[in-house]
Design an enzyme around this catalytic site. Structure first.
Site, PDB file in Angstrom:
ATOM      1  N   HIS A 269      75.741   0.131  26.618  1.00 23.35           N
ATOM      2  CA  HIS A 269      76.141   0.091  25.208  1.00 23.35           C
ATOM      3  C   HIS A 269      76.399   1.486  24.643  1.00 23.35           C
ATOM      4  O   HIS A 269      76.096   1.777  23.485  1.00 23.35           O
ATOM      5  CB  HIS A 269      75.124  -0.687  24.373  1.00 23.35           C
ATOM      6  CG  HIS A 269      75.243  -2.160  24.587  1.00 23.35           C
ATOM      7  ND1 HIS A 269      74.648  -2.782  25.660  1.00 23.35           N
ATOM      8  CD2 HIS A 269      75.925  -3.113  23.903  1.00 23.35           C
ATOM      9  CE1 HIS A 269      74.933  -4.071  25.617  1.00 23.35           C
ATOM     10  NE2 HIS A 269      75.716  -4.303  24.573  1.00 23.35           N
TER      11      HIS A 269
ATOM     12  N   CYS B  19      94.480   1.969  28.754  1.00 23.41           N
ATOM     13  CA  CYS B  19      93.131   2.544  28.861  1.00 23.41           C
ATOM     14  C   CYS B  19      92.992   3.896  28.160  1.00 23.41           C
ATOM     15  O   CYS B  19      91.916   4.474  28.147  1.00 23.41           O
ATOM     16  CB  CYS B  19      92.700   2.655  30.322  1.00 23.41           C
ATOM     17  SG  CYS B  19      92.479   1.039  31.082  1.00 23.41           S
TER      18      CYS B  19
ATOM     19  N   GLU C  44      84.559  -2.906  37.531  1.00 24.54           N
ATOM     20  CA  GLU C  44      84.972  -2.679  36.152  1.00 24.54           C
ATOM     21  C   GLU C  44      85.412  -3.992  35.509  1.00 24.54           C
ATOM     22  O   GLU C  44      85.200  -4.223  34.328  1.00 24.54           O
ATOM     23  CB  GLU C  44      86.114  -1.663  36.151  1.00 24.54           C
ATOM     24  CG  GLU C  44      86.527  -1.186  34.791  1.00 24.54           C
ATOM     25  CD  GLU C  44      87.547  -0.084  34.862  1.00 24.54           C
ATOM     26  OE1 GLU C  44      87.143   1.079  35.054  1.00 24.54           O
ATOM     27  OE2 GLU C  44      88.748  -0.381  34.734  1.00 24.54           O
TER      28      GLU C  44
END
Length: 149
Positions: free
Chosen positions: A75, A25, A136
């Site tokens: 986005h 990550c 998530e």
């Protein structure tokens, strides 16, 4: 009158990277987030009120969450402004206008704290934010509860 909780579900796509993290990550990657917003209050008990029987119109809750969270984060690429990712953000912005620099590590946990603050400030005085759940992935989520704060 009874105390009632109502929940509305929202979906949005966001990319992020965790600066200094010791796993995958640390790289820019995206998630299809699912956000569940639960508020608590007493239903309106006035036969002449257009919202009679509602804690808050689901449409009104939708407007708040969309304007404070979804329309901003959907986005977008979210990066920690207190890290070298700030420089990366400047490079990304030249190709995309949807870069958000936050003053925290953009984990689900910290995003929830941010979202709770933003949503709470916009709710009418007659209701309170009860909880948030941010998924998530299909098998990983974080939760925020007002009672824990």
């Amino acid at each position: 009158m009874s105390i009632i909780r109502i929940t509305k579900h929202f979906d949005f796509e966001t990319a992020h990277a965790l600066y200094g993290y010791d796993g995958k990550c640390k790289n820019i990657h995206g998630h299809s987030y699912q956000l569940y917003v639960t508020i608590v209050g007493t239903p309106i008990n006035d036969a002449n009120h257009v919202k009679n029987g509602m804690v808050l119109d689901f449409g009104d809750l939708k407007k708040i969450v969309k304007s404070e969270v979804v329309d901003i984060f959907d986005h977008a690429t979210v990066l920690n402004a207190n890290s070298p990712h700030k420089e990366l953000a400047a490079k990304i912005e030249s190709h995309s206008s949807r870069v958000i620099l936050v003053d925290y590590q953009p984990t689900s946990e910290n995003m929830l704290v941010d979202f709770a603050d933003k949503i709470s400030k916009k709710l009418p005085k007659s209701v309170n934010l009860h909880s948030l759940k941010l998924c998530e992935t299909n098998n990983s989520h974080a939760e925020w509860f007002a009672e824990d704060q």
